[in-house]
Motif scaffolding. Structure first.
Motif, mmCIF file in Angstrom:
data_model
loop_
_atom_site.group_PDB
_atom_site.id
_atom_site.type_symbol
_atom_site.label_atom_id
_atom_site.label_comp_id
_atom_site.label_asym_id
_atom_site.label_seq_id
_atom_site.Cartn_x
_atom_site.Cartn_y
_atom_site.Cartn_z
ATOM 1 N N THR A 100 0.715 -1.167 -0.064
ATOM 2 C CA THR A 100 -0.015 -0.055 0.049
ATOM 3 C C THR A 100 0.936 1.251 0.004
ATOM 4 O O THR A 100 1.994 1.311 0.082
ATOM 5 C CB THR A 100 -0.996 -0.044 1.293
ATOM 6 O OG1 THR A 100 0.097 0.305 2.599
ATOM 7 C CG2 THR A 100 -1.839 -0.953 1.567
ATOM 8 N N LEU B 138 -11.535 -5.660 -0.179
ATOM 9 C CA LEU B 138 -11.310 -4.578 0.881
ATOM 10 C C LEU B 138 -12.560 -4.625 1.935
ATOM 11 O O LEU B 138 -13.457 -4.827 1.310
ATOM 12 C CB LEU B 138 -11.681 -3.201 0.022
ATOM 13 C CG LEU B 138 -10.294 -3.114 -0.978
ATOM 14 C CD1 LEU B 138 -10.477 -1.713 -1.564
ATOM 15 C CD2 LEU B 138 -8.957 -3.038 -0.354
ATOM 16 N N TRP C 72 -5.205 6.564 -0.240
ATOM 17 C CA TRP C 72 -4.800 5.276 0.057
ATOM 18 C C TRP C 72 -4.729 4.217 -1.179
ATOM 19 O O TRP C 72 -5.855 3.573 -1.391
ATOM 20 C CB TRP C 72 -5.592 4.588 1.195
ATOM 21 C CG TRP C 72 -4.958 3.453 2.022
ATOM 22 C CD1 TRP C 72 -3.804 2.908 1.893
ATOM 23 C CD2 TRP C 72 -5.699 2.514 2.905
ATOM 24 N NE1 TRP C 72 -3.710 1.581 2.237
ATOM 25 C CE2 TRP C 72 -4.732 1.339 3.032
ATOM 26 C CE3 TRP C 72 -7.064 2.639 3.333
ATOM 27 C CZ2 TRP C 72 -5.378 0.303 3.924
ATOM 28 C CZ3 TRP C 72 -7.541 1.423 4.081
ATOM 29 C CH2 TRP C 72 -6.524 0.401 4.243
ATOM 30 N N ILE D 33 -9.708 5.725 -1.348
ATOM 31 C CA ILE D 33 -9.008 4.326 -1.496
ATOM 32 C C ILE D 33 -8.963 4.155 -2.996
ATOM 33 O O ILE D 33 -9.915 4.406 -3.821
ATOM 34 C CB ILE D 33 -9.663 3.545 -0.700
ATOM 35 C CG1 ILE D 33 -9.550 3.794 0.776
ATOM 36 C CG2 ILE D 33 -9.112 2.039 -1.032
ATOM 37 C CD1 ILE D 33 -10.407 2.596 1.694
#
Length: 213
Positions: free
Chosen positions: A36, A69, A59, A76
């Motif tokens: 990440t 997720l 993110w 995101i």
């Protein structure tokens, strides 16, 4: 840390050595270790837990088989390739921070000086705009990321000027030599190793050389 999920997986499995085989198999085969990138300026802690942070947030999470997720959010991004996100953050936002910290130190390292104050000085603001436009963005252009770099650089300047963030240049300057190597020296090498026409980048090359080795 690049490939942070891979590094975490290696560290946890090493620490777990000696446990029963079923647990080790679960760790290595069933758990998902996501690589990440978080992109958000955090300027100060809030006690007992928390931090002062900007509205901007990213993110980026690398796709992998079996990764689901737990929730979705506009900040995101699920991606097949983290590298462009990493390069933009490291070699524009972080590079800009270290460039300002270098200038702050050369000017006497005034205590309490912030990124916002530095950008409010017309000379410093124009100088940062110049190094981004004349050296950083042309470097990204050699890697096919010119438009992405232009957009991210414009957003970065807006983020630096946030009136609610007291981001101390003294904090940014911590471990300055190592940061210059990763943020500026590595950028120069990355550009030089590309296939495009290499820009001169005199300021960045001079700063990287100052801390090389």
């Amino acid at each position: 840390m690049s490939r942070n999920g891979d590094a975490l997986r290696t560290a946890v499995i090493a620490a777990a050595q000696g446990h029963e085989p079923a647990f080790m198999a679960w760790l290595s085969e069933e758990c998902r270790w996501a690589n990440t990138l978080v992109d958000r300026i955090v300027s100060a802690p809030l006690e007992p837990a928390g931090a002062v942070a900007e509205p901007y947030a990213l993110w980026a999470i690398e796709r992998q088989p079996g990764l689901t997720l737990p929730f979705t959010h506009p900040a995101i991004v699920l991606t097949d390739d983290l590298a462009p996100f990493e390069r933009l953050k490291l070699h524009i936002l972080n590079l800009g921070h270290s460039w300002l910290a270098e200038r702050w130190e050369a000017a006497g390292a005034r205590a309490g000086a912030t990124v916002r104050e530095a950008l409010s000085d017309p000379v410093t603001g124009a100088a940062l705009d110049d190094v981004l436009a004349q050296e950083v963005i042309p470097g990204f252009a050699t890697r096919g990321l010119e438009e992405e770099a232009k957009r991210y650089a414009a957003t970065t300047i807006e983020r630096f000027a946030n009136p609610y963030l007291d981001h101390l240049l003294s904090d940014i300057h911590a471990h300055h030599a190592q940061k210059v190597g990763k943020r500026i020296g590595a950028f120069v090498c990355w550009v030089d190793e590309g296939a495009g026409r290499v820009p001169a980048m005199p300021q960045l090359r001079a700063l990287a050389a100052r801390y090389d080795g």
